[in-house]
Design a protein around this motif. Structure first.
Motif, PDB file in Angstrom:
ATOM      1  N   GLY A  79      26.049  31.336  49.293  1.00 19.36           N
ATOM      2  CA  GLY A  79      26.460  31.297  47.900  1.00 19.36           C
ATOM      3  C   GLY A  79      27.407  32.400  47.496  1.00 19.36           C
ATOM      4  N   THR A  80      27.224  32.944  46.290  1.00 17.32           N
ATOM      5  CA  THR A  80      28.202  33.796  45.617  1.00 17.32           C
ATOM      6  C   THR A  80      27.731  35.248  45.506  1.00 17.32           C
ATOM      7  N   ILE A  81      28.675  36.172  45.743  1.00 21.12           N
ATOM      8  CA  ILE A  81      28.449  37.594  45.454  1.00 21.12           C
ATOM      9  C   ILE A  81      29.595  38.057  44.553  1.00 21.12           C
ATOM     10  N   TYR A  82      29.265  38.523  43.351  1.00 16.11           N
ATOM     11  CA  TYR A  82      30.295  38.937  42.402  1.00 16.11           C
ATOM     12  C   TYR A  82      30.770  40.358  42.698  1.00 16.11           C
ATOM     13  N   LEU A  83      32.065  40.559  42.557  1.00 15.43           N
ATOM     14  CA  LEU A  83      32.711  41.837  42.831  1.00 15.43           C
ATOM     15  C   LEU A  83      33.319  42.380  41.546  1.00 15.43           C
ATOM     16  N   ALA A  84      34.040  43.482  41.657  1.00 20.12           N
ATOM     17  CA  ALA A  84      34.688  44.068  40.477  1.00 20.12           C
ATOM     18  C   ALA A  84      35.670  43.075  39.858  1.00 20.12           C
ATOM     19  N   ASP A  85      35.669  42.996  38.532  1.00 22.15           N
ATOM     20  CA  ASP A  85      36.577  42.094  37.818  1.00 22.15           C
ATOM     21  C   ASP A  85      38.023  42.583  37.911  1.00 22.15           C
ATOM     22  N   MET A  86      38.939  41.622  37.815  1.00 19.71           N
ATOM     23  CA  MET A  86      40.347  41.976  37.652  1.00 19.71           C
ATOM     24  C   MET A  86      40.535  42.673  36.305  1.00 19.71           C
ATOM     25  N   ARG A  87      41.655  43.332  36.146  1.00 17.57           N
ATOM     26  CA  ARG A  87      41.905  44.081  34.919  1.00 17.57           C
ATOM     27  C   ARG A  87      42.154  43.161  33.727  1.00 17.57           C
ATOM     28  N   GLN A  88      42.717  41.967  34.005  1.00 10.96           N
ATOM     29  CA  GLN A  88      43.005  41.015  32.939  1.00 10.96           C
ATOM     30  C   GLN A  88      42.617  39.621  33.399  1.00 10.96           C
ATOM     31  N   PRO A  89      42.287  38.714  32.447  1.00 17.82           N
ATOM     32  CA  PRO A  89      42.034  37.331  32.838  1.00 17.82           C
ATOM     33  C   PRO A  89      43.305  36.707  33.395  1.00 17.82           C
ATOM     34  N   ARG A  90      43.112  35.740  34.276  1.00 19.69           N
ATOM     35  CA  ARG A  90      44.288  35.178  34.956  1.00 19.69           C
ATOM     36  C   ARG A  90      43.941  33.782  35.476  1.00 19.69           C
ATOM     37  N   ALA A  91      44.891  32.843  35.358  1.00 16.92           N
ATOM     38  CA  ALA A  91      44.766  31.500  35.931  1.00 16.92           C
ATOM     39  C   ALA A  91      46.155  31.018  36.344  1.00 16.92           C
ATOM     40  N   TYR A  92      46.199  29.940  37.135  1.00 17.78           N
ATOM     41  CA  TYR A  92      47.467  29.424  37.679  1.00 17.78           C
ATOM     42  C   TYR A  92      48.241  30.531  38.412  1.00 17.78           C
ATOM     43  N   HIS A  93      47.522  31.422  39.098  1.00 17.91           N
ATOM     44  CA  HIS A  93      48.138  32.569  39.747  1.00 17.91           C
ATOM     45  C   HIS A  93      48.127  32.405  41.262  1.00 17.91           C
ATOM     46  N   CYS A  94      48.634  33.412  41.948  1.00 16.96           N
ATOM     47  CA  CYS A  94      48.681  33.431  43.418  1.00 16.96           C
ATOM     48  C   CYS A  94      47.847  34.614  43.924  1.00 16.96           C
ATOM     49  N   MET A  95      47.202  34.431  45.062  1.00 13.48           N
ATOM     50  CA  MET A  95      46.489  35.529  45.713  1.00 13.48           C
ATOM     51  C   MET A  95      46.659  35.385  47.214  1.00 13.48           C
ATOM     52  N   GLU A  96      47.073  36.464  47.883  1.00 12.48           N
ATOM     53  CA  GLU A  96      47.312  36.453  49.320  1.00 12.48           C
ATOM     54  C   GLU A  96      46.737  37.706  49.975  1.00 12.48           C
ATOM     55  N   THR A  97      46.397  37.569  51.246  1.00  6.52           N
ATOM     56  CA  THR A  97      45.895  38.672  52.055  1.00  6.52           C
ATOM     57  C   THR A  97      47.059  39.414  52.704  1.00  6.52           C
ATOM     58  N   LEU A  98      47.078  40.730  52.565  1.00  5.52           N
ATOM     59  CA  LEU A  98      48.169  41.527  53.126  1.00  5.52           C
ATOM     60  C   LEU A  98      47.656  42.936  53.423  1.00  5.52           C
ATOM     61  N   HIS A  99      47.737  43.336  54.702  1.00  6.14           N
ATOM     62  CA  HIS A  99      47.333  44.676  55.130  1.00  6.14           C
ATOM     63  C   HIS A  99      45.905  45.025  54.692  1.00  6.14           C
ATOM     64  N   GLY A 100      44.988  44.070  54.841  1.00  3.33           N
ATOM     65  CA  GLY A 100      43.590  44.330  54.532  1.00  3.33           C
ATOM     66  C   GLY A 100      43.255  44.381  53.059  1.00  3.33           C
TER      67      GLY A 100
END
Length: 581
Positions: A449-470
């Motif tokens: 299931g789910t483990i919650y982490l630190a929130d982003m600084r602002q709400p966001r949708a329709y965005h991009c997220m990529e892995t880079l240098h860890g």
């Protein structure tokens, strides 16, 4: 005794033989005592020696004067223990001996070491070794390493020993990755200055591989003050280079440095915004970036080519993934008078240049994310219609061509972003229910299931997220203003999974809502999308360099711009050599 029997014997008597390794049983080689049966089971060379009626098969002592004792000792030890200690001081010698005596398993371990441990100081030695012994795959790997790390390789002592023909080949390659033409010039100058009496005669030819008009004024100042011009007979060459540099005032637009990445950036489907919805026409096109081009100054772009078209229906708000070198196109929406949510799935094989219809999703979905996790595809959340968010997750098994439900999310979610880092699925932002834009970041596991982490600084949708240098880089999309109204999101942030913290990085120059994204050659690409404030299309491609910490313009999109998806895939050469579109 057959090879099969010998290998089976090797399995159950290995421990027994290791105990009696020092006893004088069967075959004796210089300074070593060894069991003939295990030697034959480990080496094709010795198998032939001991089982083909050769005189050595009857001898108690076999002389091997062509071998170094230390190398043979390493092979013997590995044969008994199954492991070998390798380092750059011995790996080439052991590889040669393993190749000569046909210890295939040990040779495989050596080649694996050469590939995985290759660095700027060793890659040229690896290339020379591979070329000398006809190891084409290893040679290709080493050459690609040289080209992609050219700036660092050019500072090593081994670079100064390169033969002129090899240096020429590297400089002319479309896979040469350099930050500027000054890097190429410095490399050539260092190589010539290492032995000017013999190498000045190559200077004119090598300088032709440098695009001097692409340099800035400050870069060319370093060329002007180079020690190379203190050598005799170089003044005329410098004058030619100076004239070449000044030709940028009249240089044609086609003058550029062309770089062809190993993997191709592929764009799939998407749409173009139209005020008249009756004219809305999602795309079936797949475009790929065949090369990256650097022009005069800071002007760069992607050379786009049309790859193929996907089967009907054309789609947007879908998602794509690459698994086992094949491209999967999953779900999304089409438009035939109204938007229809899809559950169809197709797979593209670039080797065969063909499409295959696969099993449908269990639920139709758009505005979702798909990731590759533990050899399976996972379709996460999304919308089943314009009014309904999903919390369900489905996994796809290649072996059975079937989708099955995994553990659902804790909440309904759409228009989010998901990616995999260090064996974990990370999910950020998106919409919960219809209008609630989220700041959340969490990991999801199909069983735990789910483990919650630190929130982003602002709400966001329709965005991009990529892995880079860890780290996880997040850019684009929409956010909420003080009145809870959706607005364009220009701020960008990066997540550190070690410290569970977010930090800001350079803002996007323009909005990218509903854009595609990939990481190519260590750069974060954001492609297309639209402006939320006026629904104007974003036709540009931007690339973020984490080393220089800025976004650069990489030209325009080749076709559709919005609700498009992107991935990286290795395309065969015959597709990349087709005519430009």
């Amino acid at each position: 005794m057959s090879a099969l029997i010998l290998w089976q014997l090797n399995t159950w008597i290995l421990c027994w033989m290791n105990h009696y390794k020092l006893q004088q049983v069967l075959c004796v080689v210089p300074t070593f005592k060894f069991h003939r049966v295990l030697l034959a089971a480990s080496s094709d060379y010795f198998r032939a020696m001991f089982t083909s009626g050769m005189k050595e098969s009857q001898q108690l002592c076999v002389n091997l004067p062509f071998l170094e004792a230390s190398e043979l000792e390493a092979l013997i030890s590995c044969t008994y223990s199954g492991s070998i200690q390798l380092n750059w001081g011995c790996v080439f010698e052991i590889s040669c001996t393993a190749l000569q005596l046909q210890f295939q398993h040990i040779l495989s371990m050596c080649l694996s070491f050469l590939e995985k441990e290759m660095n700027a100081h060793s890659c040229l030695d690896v290339a020379s070794f591979a070329e000398a012994y006809g190891m084409q795959e290893l040679l290709e790997t080493a050459n690609k390493f040289v080209l992609r790390h050219f700036q660092n390789v050019a500072t090593t002592p081994k670079f100064q020993d390169l033969p002129a023909n090899k240096l020429r080949k590297y400089l002319k390659s479309n896979s040469l990755l350099v930050t500027s033409e000054l890097v190429v010039f410095k490399a050539v100058a260092v190589w010539i200055e290492a032995c000017p009496s013999k190498r000045l005669r190559f200077a004119k030819e090598l300088m032709k591989s440098i695009f001097f008009p692409l340099m800035t004024d400050n870069e060319f100042k370093e060329v002007k003050t180079a020690k190379l011009w203190t050598q005799c007979n170089t003044k005329r060459l410098y004058q030619t280079i100076l004239e070449d540099f000044h030709s940028y005032y009249i240089a044609p637009r086609t003058l550029c440095r062309v770089y062809q990445p190993k993997d191709s950036l592929v764009l799939v489907g998407g749409d173009q915004i139209s005020a008249d919805l009756s004219r809305q026409n999602p795309s079936r096109e797949l475009w790929f970036g065949n090369s990256l081009k650097s022009y005069i100054g800071l002007v760069k772009n992607v050379e786009w080519r049309l790859l193929t078209e996907m089967p009907n229906p054309p789609r947007l708000s879908h998602d794509v993934a690459v698994l086992a070198e094949k491209l999967y196109v999953v779900g999304g929406q089409d438009y035939s008078g109204r938007l229809n949510v899809l559950k169809s799935v197709y797979r593209y094989d670039p080797i065969q240049n063909s499409w295959e219809r696969l099993a449908d999703l269990q639920e139709k979905r758009c505005n979702f994310s798909i990731v590759v996790f533990e050899g399976m595809l996972y379709a996460i959340g999304g919308d089943s219609d314009p009014e309904t968010n999903l919390k369900s997750v489905e996994s796809y098994c290649m072996n059975t061509d079937s989708w099955s439900f995994a553990r659902p999310l804790d909440m309904t979610l759409s228009c989010h972003a998901a990616t995999v880092l260090d064996g974990k699925i990370f999910i950020s932002g998106g919409y919960h229910q219809r209008y609630r834009c989220l700041t959340s970041m969490f990991t999801y596991h199909p069983e735990r299931g789910t483990i919650y982490l630190a929130d982003m600084r602002q709400p966001r949708a329709y965005h991009c997220m990529e892995t880079l240098h860890g780290h996880l880089y997040v850019a684009g999309g929409i956010t909420l203003d003080e009145d809870k109204t959706s607005i364009d999101q220009l701020t960008c942030e990066v997540y550190d999974p070690v410290t569970d913290t977010w930090s800001a990085f350079t803002n996007l120059p323009i909005p990218h809502v509903g854009a595609a994204s990939v990481v190519l050659e260590g750069m974060f690409y954001v492609l297309g999308g639209y402006f939320k404030d006026n629904y104007r299309e974003t036709r540009l491609v931007h690339r973020y360099d984490p080393m220089l910490q800025f976004w650069e313009n990489m030209g325009v999109m080749p076709g559709p711009n919005t609700d498009i998806r992107a991935c990286l895939i290795h395309l065969p050469n015959h597709l990349r050599k087709c005519q430009n579109i």
